[in-house]
Enzyme design. Structure first.
Site, PDB file in Angstrom:
ATOM      1  N   HIS A 100     -13.060  -0.177  -3.845  1.00 56.69           N
ATOM      2  CA  HIS A 100     -13.317  -1.267  -2.935  1.00 56.69           C
ATOM      3  C   HIS A 100     -13.329  -0.848  -1.429  1.00 56.69           C
ATOM      4  CE1 HIS A 100      -8.957  -1.577  -3.933  1.00 56.69           C
ATOM      5  NE2 HIS A 100      -8.880  -1.609  -2.752  1.00 56.69           N
ATOM      6  N   ASP A 141       0.947  -1.275  -0.006  1.00 58.01           N
ATOM      7  CA  ASP A 141       0.186  -0.115   0.087  1.00 58.01           C
ATOM      8  C   ASP A 141       0.828   1.347  -0.043  1.00 58.01           C
ATOM      9  OD1 ASP A 141      -2.135  -1.760   0.277  1.00 58.01           O
ATOM     10  OD2 ASP A 141      -2.810  -1.245   2.227  1.00 58.01           O
TER      11      ASP A 141
END
Ligand code: NAG
Ligand code: NAG
Length: 927
Positions: free
Chosen positions: A569, A426
């Site tokens: 998402h 990430d």
């Protein structure tokens, strides 16, 4: 926590029927003296009707000239005489109590045929792997697999690569959520912009360096603020193949709660941006983070001309099974595609996560040592307690050997000797230091490996498509085609569990208010795009482009991008932090207002007969909107139409490509409402009370319902009056079923109300097509009977609650971890139940403390008359760690099979027995 704050409206329909939205707009011109002056005797003489079909615009325009004169005459005439139009007969109640409507006899194009619901029973495509069969094979036992905890021990022979060396493709990536813990803008400012700024410098330092990017929302934002030199540098990287755009959607969409309309829209938005600014089209899909995968996605990617795709978050037991059978790479086939023309090559990542510890091979303790951002001194470290070591001449032989061992083990799970090794996490690569750490250390390892032939390996940085192309080449097939012996799979990858019984099915229902808002936005976007296109095309032909607000296009773009962003998402799923949710909410509300503006401007232009007098006033919208929302988290307030003796105009838009006959309900301030069609017919109106609370009706606001026939993709204009003479206005019959004695309820003139004490006897409402039975005690639906079907079908609605586990992990935005079977929702007093019946619709409204459910049927022919509108409004903000569930209990003899949908795009066939094994919690409650 998904249950803390929920206020929502959910709509539903039964009998395989889609519910589309209409946009209602009210003419304001009557109340705008300035406009009246500027437009002469406008609007009565200028309103016309357009039945818009693009190819017939000109011809229709001509027809409308005639229609308008006709309307003008008939309206005047009717207003004077008060005559009922020849075809207008009053609805009447037949002997058996049902309402009979004065139907004009014209057929509706939409009707339900018995075979319409049989499509799911058709022939299914032939595949090696049917996901449902896979479920029944697995034991879901979660045994400890050793270093690869959810897998098994992998062994190999050292000479396996002697003939054909292992090709290793290390793909650097950075997963950037367009909103999650931080908002989209804050992520961009804090992290993502730095990733791009470093990328243009660091990739350019060595042509062997590669990178992939997927979220065009972030990329476009950077591009639009970058100077031309940076843009040029970036373009060079892309054209040279060092940087590859993967998937190329606006975001990496959720695949469970997203509707296919929005999934396609965000893909188009990203692809068009790439095409326009860079001239590239993505070749490969990359979805490492969505919480489960829908079969809709491979279809969409295939249609977007991609040839390969990658997925990651799949149930750990399925990963293990696929790894053991070397089925992690397969052709993904649609269950309905017998021709197999939409097959998509898919790579499923084998391990727990997409971070570096779980991508180089089975042992995270070792792989973590090759995440060079975690070198000692960094803020991130290795939880397995062995830190990475920088690669030096002294240790490179040993390090390369350790890494190659992992590569070889991972490679054993695949059918080719080509290996994919993602390298990232990430928001990675935001600091120059990390680019140096990863690229220099890996390059040393690659150089060592590649210069030692006895290692039988060729390692390099790569993009995703580099990897896929190598797989196709190794198998001797063209990109996108099935390599010999690779399995064909059909089905989907829901529900996802990452460990133990942590099923990620909680997010299917998290923050339902915003899931609903998303669908509202989508229908407005569709409507706005259609009307805008029609209006602009029309304005061009009429040579009026200069006067039309063509710049409304930017409102459309804005809305597409905000809806696209919301398909992320962590957005539509409801898994973002509160402040981020508010940011999404504000974006969606802003876009909703913008889209209504686009619709109004287009409808304005299209309904004006004499385009010469058309003027656009930025500050004075020609039409009012049908509703308003005060804030991003408030429910819509419907606009009240203030009736007068001169007409108010109501413009209705049908965004569906079929003519529709449907019941339209508006709020009016007078019970003396009269509705005329454009050709002067008085329409029957059902007048009902507007309720301030369960038992109190408003004395100032009424609901007026009438049946409207709307042309395909067209507008229709209705005239509403306050008229002492309203012969076709029929009052609803209202019965309040109230608990206990002694409450006396009185209707307000002119709407009478009867009341009675509740009893256990079931009661019924009916239309020409349906009879619904309701429980006398709960006021909730119990049975449905169709007119031509003697068989009554039991469809019993129940409300239940789930608690969450007392210790450790609890249900939340992501997970559904209930404390046991659902318990019936109960409240001390029986609910107040309101039964409203009239010629056009009948409804039952049950008022409970935490929710209010309305079941309505419409007395119209065609699909609208065969569907039930079920609206549930709930507010459980005073509850903690509780879930409210609605259950339908039926006596439908469907055995073990159950049909649901994927993204509103296709039917999914499920079998509870396989569920109960794969996700025991979903059906833990077996009743
Ligand atoms: C009631 O009567 C009407 C007209 O007479 C008929 O069309 C309708 O089918 C009847 N409804 C029921 C439920 O029997
Ligand atoms: C689709 O991809 C193929 C293979 O890369 C390419 O040759 C073709 O032009 C693409 N088609 C379209 C419509 O872009």
């Amino acid at each position: 926590m998904k249950l803390k704050k929920q206020v929502t409206v959910c709509g539903g329909a039964i009998f395989c029927v889609a519910v589309f939205s209409l946009y209602l707009m009210l003419d304001r011109v009557q109340h705008d003296p300035a406009r009246r002056q500027s437009a002469g005797n406008f609007p009565r003489s200028q309103i016309s009707v357009l039945q818009n079909r693009i190819e017939q615009l000109e011809q229709l325009l001509e027809e409308n000239h005639q229609i308008i004169s006709h309307i003008k005459d008939s309206v005047l005439e009717l207003t004077d005489t008060g005559a009922i139009s020849p075809s207008g007969h009053l609805p009447f109640r037949s002997a058996n109590g049902s309402w009979v409507l004065p139907f004009d006899g014209r057929p509706t194009f939409l009707s339900v045929q018995p075979l319409d619901c049989q499509f799911a029973l058709g022939r299914r495509s032939q595949t090696d792997l049917q996901m449902l069969d896979v479920y029944s094979l697995l034991s879901f036992d979660n045994v400890d697999g050793g270093v690869w905890k959810q897998g098994f021990e992998i062994t190999y022979e050292p000479n396996e690569w002697d003939d054909e060396p292992l090709q290793v493709f290390v793909v650097p990536h950075s997963h950037n959520d367009p909103g999650w813990i931080k908002t989209f803008d804050k992520y961009y400012n804090d992290q993502t912009q730095h990733i791009f700024n470093n990328m243009v410098v660091k990739l350019a330092e060595d042509p062997r360096r590669k990178f992939i990017w997927s979220e065009i929302s972030f990329f476009a934002k950077w591009w639009e603020s970058a100077d031309v030199h940076k843009q040029e540098a970036m373009r060079k990287l892309i054209l040279s193949g060092q940087l590859e755009m993967v998937t190329g959607g606006w975001v990496m969409t959720d695949e469970a709660s997203a509707h296919y309309f929005a999934m396609i829209d965000q893909l188009i938005e990203g692809h068009q941006w790439l095409e326009k600014n860079l001239g590239v089209t993505p070749r490969s899909g990359w979805a490492v983070d969505p919480f489960g995968y829908s079969a809709t996605m491979p279809y969409l990617l295939k249609r977007a001309n991609m040839s390969s795709m990658l997925i990651q978050r799949v149930h750990y037991s399925i990963k293990k099974h696929f790894a053991a059978t070397r089925s992690l790479e397969f052709m993904w086939r649609q269950t309905w595609d017998i021709e197999s023309g939409t097959d998509m090559f898919c790579h499923m990542m084998p391990f727990y996560s997409y971070d570096v510890p779980h991508t180089c091979g089975p042992d995270p303790k070792i792989c973590c040592q090759f995440d060079f951002k975690r070198l000692p001194g960094s803020r991130v470290n290795c939880p397995w307690k062995v830190p990475p070591r920088a690669i030096t001449d002294a240790n490179v032989a040993e390090r390369a050997g350790v890494l190659l061992d992992q590569y070889r083990k991972k490679s054993k799970l695949f059918r080719s000797k080509v290996l994919l090794v993602p390298l990232g996490d990430d928001f990675r690569f935001d600091k120059p230091l990390e680019w140096d750490q990863q690229y220099f250390n890996y390059q040393k390892l690659f150089d060592y490996m590649n210069s030692h032939p006895e290692m039988h390996v060729k390692a390099q940085f790569a993009t995703l498509t580099d990897y896929f192309n190598a797989v196709y080449k190794a198998n001797g097939v063209a990109p996108g085609t099935r390599p010999p012996d690779y399995p064909v799979l059909s089905g989907d990858f829901f529900a996802y569990a990452d460990r133990e019984d942590h099923y990620w099915s909680g997010y299917y229902t998290s923050r339902p208010f915003y899931k609903n808002l998303d669908r509202v936005l989508e229908s407005h976007l569709r409507g706005a795009e259609i009307l805008y296109s029609l209006a602009v095309a029309h304005a061009r032909r009429a040579g009026l482009e200069g006067r039309y607000p063509v710049s409304d296009y930017s409102l459309l773009t804005d809305a597409r991008r905000n809806i696209g962003l919301f398909q992320h998402h962590d957005a539509i799923t409801g898994t973002a932090k509160e402040a981020v949710v508010i940011d999404y909410g504000n974006r969606l509300l802003g876009s909703l207002v913008g889209l209504k503006r686009v619709i109004i401007n287009a409808a304005h232009f299209l309904v004006i007969k004499n385009k010469d007098i058309y003027r656009f006033y930025q500050t004075e919208p020609f039409l009012e909107t049908d509703d308003r929302r005060a804030t991003q988290d408030s429910l819509p307030q419907r606009t009240l139409i203030e009736l007068e003796s001169s007409p108010r105009y109501l413009v209705l838009f049908n965004p569906v490509e079929q003519e529709r006959l449907c019941v339209v309900t508006v709020l009016v301030n007078s019970a003396r409402v009269r509705v005329l069609t454009e050709d002067g017919q008085t329409l029957p109106v059902q007048l009902s009370a507007q309720w301030v609370s369960a038992i109190e009706m408003s004395g100032e606001v009424y609901q007026a319902s009438f049946m409207a026939r709307l042309p395909a993709l067209g507008l229709a204009v209705f005239h509403l009056y306050d008229s002492a003479d309203s012969p076709m206005t029929l009052r609803s019959d209202t019965l309040l079923r109230i608990p206990g004695q002694g409450q006396s309820i009185r209707g307000l003139d002119p709407l009478p109300v009867r009341s009675q004490t509740v009893d256990a006897q079931p009661f019924y409402i009916q239309s020409q097509s349906l009879t619904l039975g309701f429980s006398g005690t709960t006021g909730l639906l119990e049975s449905i009977r169709r007119k031509d079907d003697p068989q009554e079908v039991r469809v019993q609605i129940q409300f239940l609650t789930y608690g969450t586990r007392p210790s450790k992990d609890k249900s939340g935005a992501y997970l559904f971890l209930p404390d046991g079977n659902a318990k019936p929702y109960s409240q001390r007093e029986a609910p107040v139940v309101r039964v409203v019946e009239g010629p056009l619709f009948a409804e039952v409204v049950a008022h409970y403390q935490h929710f209010q459910q309305t079941v309505r049927i419409h007395n119209v022919p065609g699909v609208d008359g065969l569907s039930l509108d079920i609206t549930t409004m709930l507010d459980i903000r005073d509850q903690n760690n509780k879930e409210l569930a609605m259950r339908l209990v039926t006596d439908i003899q469907s055995g073990d099979t159950f049909y649901t949908d994927l993204n509103g795009f296709q039917v999914k066939y499920t079998c509870p027995q396989t569920w109960s094994k794969s996700s025991p919690l979903l059906v833990l409650d077996s009743s």
